[in-house]
Design an enzyme around this catalytic site. Structure first.
Site, PDB file in Angstrom:
ATOM      1  N   ARG A 110       8.850  36.082   0.161  1.00  0.00           N
ATOM      2  CA  ARG A 110       9.608  37.158  -0.469  1.00  0.00           C
ATOM      3  C   ARG A 110       9.419  38.440   0.313  1.00  0.00           C
ATOM      4  NH1 ARG A 110      10.401  39.353  -6.321  1.00  0.00           N
ATOM      5  NH2 ARG A 110       8.344  40.278  -6.191  1.00  0.00           N
ATOM      6  N   ASP A 210      -1.569  28.838  -6.063  1.00  0.00           N
ATOM      7  CA  ASP A 210      -3.012  29.131  -6.047  1.00  0.00           C
ATOM      8  C   ASP A 210      -3.803  28.053  -6.781  1.00  0.00           C
ATOM      9  OD1 ASP A 210      -2.803  31.376  -4.520  1.00  0.00           O
ATOM     10  OD2 ASP A 210      -2.847  32.793  -6.199  1.00  0.00           O
TER      11      ASP A 210
END
Ligand code: URA
Length: 216
Positions: A110, A210
């Site tokens: 992004r 994560d």
């Protein structure tokens, strides 16, 4: 599979095993190893549903007893395309189910200023005559999913060749995705409540990448 009146092309995999495993994934106490294993298992189970209507043809074979026209999946080998990096583990589950499948990759990040996804890696098998299963665990804003389908389109894959598989989806993301690519069917294990201001799905499961890779 459950359908939702608001989103005609959304299919929620409500199989009890999938729901049970997803609840274990949502639990913040789940270890990295457990989280990864569960995602792989759910992807395999969802893959079974998602491929239910793949077209069949027949192939002439000889059994030890007779010749027969045996049913086989029509067209080229399916392509599994994870959006990096969180899609990788879902792809593993699908490849366990379809070991002959091809695997493409779409890497997106992004841009901090534009907030839009930018490609850093695109590797795909040939498009013609092939079903593409695009995978990303979290359908949150929908921007990456839309962008990934745009990438496939640019490589000659039409929307009717594509199925999108997400573990958890937010209504906001499903809406954005359906507006951009109304023909692409979305398969998800859960349609959650909403997105937070910083684009986390609620109740969700946190940051899938994560938790899968043990990073912060
Ligand atoms: N991506 C994630 O990993 N988690 C979310 O809740 C939303 C996007």
């Amino acid at each position: 599979m459950r359908t939702v009146p608001e989103f005609p092309n959304l299919f929620v995999a409500d199989h009890p095993l999938i729901q049970h495993k997803l609840s274990h994934m949502r639990d913040k106490r789940r270890s990295t190893m457990g989280f990864r294993q569960l995602l792989r298992e759910i992807a395999l189970l969802m893959g079974y549903e998602l491929t239910r209507d793949l077209p069949l043809t027949t192939e002439r074979i000889e059994t030890p007893l007779v010749e027969m026209d045996a049913p086989v999946i029509e067209g080229k080998k399916v392509a599994v395309v994870p959006i990096l990096r969180a899609g990788l583990v879902m792809a593993e589950g699908l490849l366990e189910l379809m070991p002959g499948a091809r695997e493409g990759h779409i890497g997106l990040y992004r841009d901090h200023e534009t907030k839009q996804p930018v490609e850093y890696l695109v590797k795909l098998p040939a498009a013609a005559g092939r079903t593409f299963i695009l995978v990303d665990p979290m359908l949150a804003t929908g921007n990456s999913a839309v962008h990934a389908v745009d990438v496939l389109n640019r490589h000659g894959v039409t929307d009717d060749q594509i199925r999108f598989m997400a573990l958890v989806s937010a209504p906001e993301g499903v809406r954005v995705f359906h507006d951009a690519h109304p023909e692409v069917k979305v398969y998800t294990a859960a349609l959650d409540s909403h997105l937070t201001d910083d684009a986390y799905i609620v109740p969700g499961l946190g940051d899938a990448g994560d938790r899968l890779f043990g990073t912060k």
